[in-house]
Design a protein around this motif. Structure first.
Motif, PDB file in Angstrom:
ATOM      1  N   ALA A 355     -24.618   9.171  35.811  1.00 31.95           N
ATOM      2  CA  ALA A 355     -23.253   9.600  36.112  1.00 31.95           C
ATOM      3  C   ALA A 355     -23.245  10.498  37.330  1.00 31.95           C
ATOM      4  CB  ALA A 355     -22.651  10.323  34.904  1.00 31.95           C
ATOM      5  N   THR A 356     -22.071  10.622  37.955  1.00 37.76           N
ATOM      6  CA  THR A 356     -21.888  11.552  39.073  1.00 37.76           C
ATOM      7  C   THR A 356     -21.090  12.748  38.568  1.00 37.76           C
ATOM      8  OG1 THR A 356     -19.899  10.368  39.820  1.00 37.76           O
ATOM      9  CG2 THR A 356     -22.000   9.754  40.815  1.00 37.76           C
ATOM     10  N   ARG A 357     -21.451  13.928  39.052  1.00 41.07           N
ATOM     11  CA  ARG A 357     -20.806  15.174  38.645  1.00 41.07           C
ATOM     12  C   ARG A 357     -20.647  16.077  39.870  1.00 41.07           C
ATOM     13  NH1 ARG A 357     -20.219  12.448  34.904  1.00 41.07           N
ATOM     14  NH2 ARG A 357     -20.763  12.764  32.700  1.00 41.07           N
ATOM     15  N   ASN A 358     -19.845  17.138  39.710  1.00 44.16           N
ATOM     16  CA  ASN A 358     -19.670  18.169  40.744  1.00 44.16           C
ATOM     17  C   ASN A 358     -19.270  17.565  42.086  1.00 44.16           C
ATOM     18  OD1 ASN A 358     -20.513  20.115  38.825  1.00 44.16           O
ATOM     19  ND2 ASN A 358     -22.663  19.761  39.364  1.00 44.16           N
ATOM     20  N   LEU A 359     -18.258  16.707  42.071  1.00 46.77           N
ATOM     21  CA  LEU A 359     -17.780  16.065  43.297  1.00 46.77           C
ATOM     22  C   LEU A 359     -17.091  17.103  44.181  1.00 46.77           C
ATOM     23  CD1 LEU A 359     -18.195  13.700  41.248  1.00 46.77           C
ATOM     24  CD2 LEU A 359     -16.314  12.545  42.401  1.00 46.77           C
ATOM     25  N   ASN A 409     -14.698   3.613  50.414  1.00 45.78           N
ATOM     26  CA  ASN A 409     -14.259   3.457  51.806  1.00 45.78           C
ATOM     27  C   ASN A 409     -15.242   4.050  52.808  1.00 45.78           C
ATOM     28  OD1 ASN A 409     -11.750   2.121  51.239  1.00 45.78           O
ATOM     29  ND2 ASN A 409     -10.907   4.100  50.625  1.00 45.78           N
ATOM     30  N   GLY A 410     -16.514   4.187  52.406  1.00 41.24           N
ATOM     31  CA  GLY A 410     -17.515   4.684  53.342  1.00 41.24           C
ATOM     32  C   GLY A 410     -17.291   6.113  53.780  1.00 41.24           C
ATOM     33  N   ALA A 411     -16.624   6.909  52.938  1.00 40.82           N
ATOM     34  CA  ALA A 411     -16.335   8.297  53.299  1.00 40.82           C
ATOM     35  C   ALA A 411     -17.605   9.148  53.247  1.00 40.82           C
ATOM     36  CB  ALA A 411     -15.278   8.863  52.361  1.00 40.82           C
ATOM     37  N   ARG A 412     -17.467  10.424  53.604  1.00 42.23           N
ATOM     38  CA  ARG A 412     -18.570  11.362  53.491  1.00 42.23           C
ATOM     39  C   ARG A 412     -18.240  12.382  52.425  1.00 42.23           C
ATOM     40  NH1 ARG A 412     -19.444  14.642  58.895  1.00 42.23           N
ATOM     41  NH2 ARG A 412     -20.742  15.922  57.520  1.00 42.23           N
ATOM     42  N   GLY A 413     -19.261  12.883  51.740  1.00 40.60           N
ATOM     43  CA  GLY A 413     -19.023  13.858  50.687  1.00 40.60           C
ATOM     44  C   GLY A 413     -20.296  14.182  49.936  1.00 40.60           C
ATOM     45  N   GLU A 414     -20.188  15.121  49.011  1.00 43.51           N
ATOM     46  CA  GLU A 414     -21.339  15.589  48.249  1.00 43.51           C
ATOM     47  C   GLU A 414     -21.044  15.503  46.755  1.00 43.51           C
ATOM     48  OE1 GLU A 414     -23.084  19.297  49.495  1.00 43.51           O
ATOM     49  OE2 GLU A 414     -22.209  19.115  51.510  1.00 43.51           O
ATOM     50  N   PHE A 415     -22.108  15.271  45.989  1.00 47.44           N
ATOM     51  CA  PHE A 415     -21.998  15.183  44.536  1.00 47.44           C
ATOM     52  C   PHE A 415     -23.399  15.255  43.937  1.00 47.44           C
ATOM     53  CE2 PHE A 415     -22.283  11.011  46.420  1.00 47.44           C
ATOM     54  CZ  PHE A 415     -23.244  10.358  45.661  1.00 47.44           C
ATOM     55  N   ASP A 416     -23.445  15.377  42.612  1.00 49.32           N
ATOM     56  CA  ASP A 416     -24.711  15.374  41.873  1.00 49.32           C
ATOM     57  C   ASP A 416     -24.841  14.053  41.130  1.00 49.32           C
ATOM     58  OD1 ASP A 416     -25.331  17.913  42.722  1.00 49.32           O
ATOM     59  OD2 ASP A 416     -24.548  18.892  40.924  1.00 49.32           O
ATOM     60  N   LEU A 417     -26.060  13.526  41.109  1.00 44.01           N
ATOM     61  CA  LEU A 417     -26.381  12.343  40.309  1.00 44.01           C
ATOM     62  C   LEU A 417     -27.164  12.815  39.088  1.00 44.01           C
ATOM     63  CD1 LEU A 417     -26.092   9.186  40.538  1.00 44.01           C
ATOM     64  CD2 LEU A 417     -28.486   9.196  41.235  1.00 44.01           C
ATOM     65  N   VAL A 418     -26.589  12.590  37.894  1.00 41.93           N
ATOM     66  CA  VAL A 418     -27.163  13.080  36.647  1.00 41.93           C
ATOM     67  C   VAL A 418     -27.717  11.902  35.864  1.00 41.93           C
ATOM     68  CG1 VAL A 418     -26.695  14.331  34.509  1.00 41.93           C
ATOM     69  CG2 VAL A 418     -25.528  14.986  36.625  1.00 41.93           C
ATOM     70  N   VAL A 419     -28.969  12.014  35.418  1.00 41.37           N
ATOM     71  CA  VAL A 419     -29.636  10.932  34.696  1.00 41.37           C
ATOM     72  C   VAL A 419     -29.874  11.379  33.262  1.00 41.37           C
ATOM     73  CG1 VAL A 419     -31.615   9.376  34.665  1.00 41.37           C
ATOM     74  CG2 VAL A 419     -30.773  10.274  36.852  1.00 41.37           C
ATOM     75  N   GLN A 420     -29.439  10.560  32.317  1.00 44.80           N
ATOM     76  CA  GLN A 420     -29.621  10.860  30.900  1.00 44.80           C
ATOM     77  C   GLN A 420     -30.251   9.659  30.208  1.00 44.80           C
ATOM     78  OE1 GLN A 420     -25.569  11.652  29.779  1.00 44.80           O
ATOM     79  NE2 GLN A 420     -25.753  13.846  30.155  1.00 44.80           N
ATOM     80  N   GLY A 421     -31.078   9.935  29.220  1.00 42.75           N
ATOM     81  CA  GLY A 421     -31.654   8.859  28.444  1.00 42.75           C
ATOM     82  C   GLY A 421     -30.660   8.288  27.448  1.00 42.75           C
ATOM     83  N   SER A 422     -30.748   6.987  27.192  1.00 39.11           N
ATOM     84  CA  SER A 422     -29.911   6.328  26.191  1.00 39.11           C
ATOM     85  C   SER A 422     -30.806   5.878  25.058  1.00 39.11           C
ATOM     86  CB  SER A 422     -29.187   5.124  26.792  1.00 39.11           C
ATOM     87  OG  SER A 422     -28.310   5.531  27.823  1.00 39.11           O
ATOM     88  N   ALA A 423     -30.314   6.072  23.828  1.00 40.81           N
ATOM     89  CA  ALA A 423     -31.101   5.642  22.682  1.00 40.81           C
ATOM     90  C   ALA A 423     -31.258   4.139  22.704  1.00 40.81           C
ATOM     91  CB  ALA A 423     -30.415   6.086  21.385  1.00 40.81           C
ATOM     92  N   ALA A 424     -32.475   3.677  22.443  1.00 38.90           N
ATOM     93  CA  ALA A 424     -32.697   2.235  22.383  1.00 38.90           C
ATOM     94  C   ALA A 424     -31.976   1.668  21.175  1.00 38.90           C
ATOM     95  CB  ALA A 424     -34.186   1.940  22.280  1.00 38.90           C
ATOM     96  N   PRO A 425     -31.443   0.465  21.259  1.00 42.07           N
ATOM     97  CA  PRO A 425     -30.721  -0.110  20.136  1.00 42.07           C
ATOM     98  C   PRO A 425     -31.635  -0.276  18.942  1.00 42.07           C
ATOM     99  CG  PRO A 425     -31.118  -1.762  21.849  1.00 42.07           C
ATOM    100  CD  PRO A 425     -31.512  -0.458  22.422  1.00 42.07           C
ATOM    101  N   ALA A 426     -31.122   0.119  17.775  1.00 42.74           N
ATOM    102  CA  ALA A 426     -31.904   0.004  16.551  1.00 42.74           C
ATOM    103  C   ALA A 426     -32.076  -1.450  16.173  1.00 42.74           C
ATOM    104  CB  ALA A 426     -31.193   0.766  15.423  1.00 42.74           C
TER     105      ALA A 426
END
Length: 540
Positions: A355-359, A409-426
């Motif tokens: 996910a992206t955060r802190n746009l 639209n090819g704009a410029r800007g800053e943000f954070d990319l946040v990586v989280q684990g997902s539970a594997a399907p049971a």
């Protein structure tokens, strides 16, 4: 011998008129034997206008002809371009009321008093009326057309200038629906000759645009403006600003042969455009135009931005492979320059939610999953809430090797990319693949969404709760190009109802309280994809 009161002969003559009158009234009494309710209705009839049934002969003798009946007024508008010559023309500042039935259009000539430059608008629209105006030339071809360019909601406006060759104005409604509105013509000032190049060849003979000096551009129908660019283009952007009402600009960079190198529609504020010209070399031309070739005015300007920071993230597949895959819990700050991208490798076989955060500065992020060759599998724009994005590596339907982060639209800007684990399907977490398996599974729980991942041709089956109440089944959060279909099945698998596209490609189906047992079948119309399925109570 005379008697008092006159002779008998005279008395008889004097009484004769009364006797005659009495006999006449007695004869008329049966005809006047009316009920109390009927009498006023028949005796108090209003006098009807028009000619008498037995008119007197005209004075002067000779038996002249009877006066002609009044002629009906001419219609206010024609229903075809050919009939417009037999109806009154549009006059400046004289509104015309128009009421159209389904499938009808109104056609008007324009009075000479309007001159060669004029505009026509619709206003005071009836409920649910959405007008469309068009100006037609002598052959009936559309010279200019507008849907929602008027000052009122759903109203229209067209403007004509000398040399446009307009002969008829056509007024209609969107989808030819019935409608009611007012049409008014207004004189306009003729536009002066353009002070900008209208061809790429002409732009090459003019001085280039100067940094920080806006140029006002007013475009007529299907007109374009061309500008030569300065040699120093480091961190330079071209932009449009101060747009007139309903003006929607497009900027494009053209090479020497007129081929489009880059283009931007709405990268600026609202309907304005922003296009980076940094990094281009040689004879490159800037073209400014309007969406749908309409009319409008705006400013074109060159600005030099602050230099973008040097990327400290991978920008292509090779760099992403060399850097190594993302890991759960990782947080990467990204500052993208215009037209830039960040690409990261993904761990094999490990499900992640990214996910992206802190746009910052209204950055609008887009995340995409790529396969090993860099081909896009699926993408997400605003799934993270607001302008943020959110994507799961399990949503693509096939293994993803990379995730790509860009700005709209090819704009410029800053943000954070946040990586989280997902539970594997049971084990057994996948939905039932047929009706028999669904019988052995628990029924859907009201209000709990189920994430469904289907391959091409695969179907998912779910048992429905037996609580004696109606419910509503729906799909949402569809993956890219995912088109769902859900169906209600009875105990034997017979289809009772189904739905494909209730909203976009998502599906929605009312589930009655009976029969039970009953089942829900979900499938894709083509290919593989992922989506959410939920059962809720319908709104009262």
């Amino acid at each position: 011998m005379s008697q008092p009161g006159g002779t008998p002969h005279r008395r008889i003559l004097a009484a004769r008129p009364a006797l005659v009158l009495g006999m006449a009234m007695a004869a008329a009494l049966p005809a006047l034997a009316l009920t109390p309710v009927e009498a006023p209705q028949q005796l108090l009839l209003p006098v009807q206008g028009g000619q008498a049934k037995s008119p007197a002969p005209p004075s002067g003798g000779g038996g002249g002809s009877a006066p002609r009946p009044p002629q009906p007024p001419a219609p206010a508008f024609a229903l075809s371009a050919a009939d417009a010559a037999r109806t009154p023309p549009l006059q400046p500042d004289r509104p015309v009321q128009v009421t159209l039935r389904r499938g009808q259009q109104a056609f008007f000539r324009v009075a000479p008093e309007a001159g060669e430059a004029w505009s026509v608008v619709t206003r005071r629209l009836g409920r649910n009326t959405d007008t469309v105006l068009a100006a037609l030339d002598e052959a009936g071809a559309v010279v200019t057309e507008d849907d929602d360019g008027g000052s009122e909601n759903l109203a229209s406006r067209i403007e004509v200038q000398p040399g446009d060759g307009v002969r008829v104005v056509r007024a209609g409604t969107l989808d030819s629906s019935p409608g009611r509105f007012e049409l008014v013509l207004t004189r306009e000032q003729p536009m002066p000759p353009p002070d900008f190049a209208t061809t790429q060849a002409e732009a090459a003979q003019r001085p280039p645009l100067a940094l920080g000096q806006p140029v006002r551009v007013r475009l007529r129908r299907s007109q374009q403006a061309f500008f030569a660019l300065p040699e120093d283009r480091t961190d330079v952007i071209a932009l449009t600003r101060d747009l007139s009402q309903s003006t929607d600009t497009v900027l494009a960079l053209l090479d020497a042969e007129g081929r489009v190198l880059a283009e931007n529609d709405d990268g600026g504020q609202g309907l304005a455009s922003i296009l980076s010209i940094a990094g281009t070399t040689g004879p490159v031309t800037l073209r400014a135009s309007l969406i749908s070739g309409g009319t409008g005015s705006f400013e074109v300007m060159l600005e030099r931005e602050a230099p973008a920071p040097t990327p400290d993230y991978p920008t292509n597949l090779e760099e992403a492979r060399a850097r190594g895959p993302l890991a759960p819990g990782q947080n990467v700050h990204i500052a993208l320059g215009r037209g830039r991208q960040a690409i990261f490798a993904l761990p094999e076989g490990q499900p992640l939610t990214i996910a992206t955060r802190n746009l910052q500065d209204e950055a609008d992020t887009v995340l995409a999953l790529l396969d090993a060759q860099g081909e896009m599998i699926t993408e997400d724009d605003d799934g993270g809430g607001g302008l943020a994005s959110r994507i799961r590596t399990a949503d693509g339907g096939r293994p993803a090797a990379f995730v790509r982060a860009t700005l709209l639209n090819g704009a410029r800007g800053e943000f954070d990319l946040v990586v989280q684990g997902s539970a594997a399907p049971a084990q057994g977490g996948a939905p039932a693949a047929d009706l028999e398996e669904a019988r052995r599974r628990p029924s859907l729980i009201l209000g709990e969404a189920v994430r469904v991942q289907l391959s091409a041709g695969q179907e998912a089956y779910f048992a429905l709760p037996h609580d004696g109440r109606e419910s509503l089944a729906m799909t949402f959060a569809l993956g890219r190009d995912t088109d769902t279909e859900i169906a209600l099945l009875d105990e034997s698998g017979e289809v009772l109802a189904e739905n494909d596209d209730a909203e976009g490609f998502a599906s929605r189906l009312n589930i009655p309280a009976s029969p039970r047992p009953a089942f829900l079948r979900a499938k894709l119309l083509s290919g593989a994809g992922a989506f959410n399925l939920v059962l809720v109570r319908p709104a009262p």
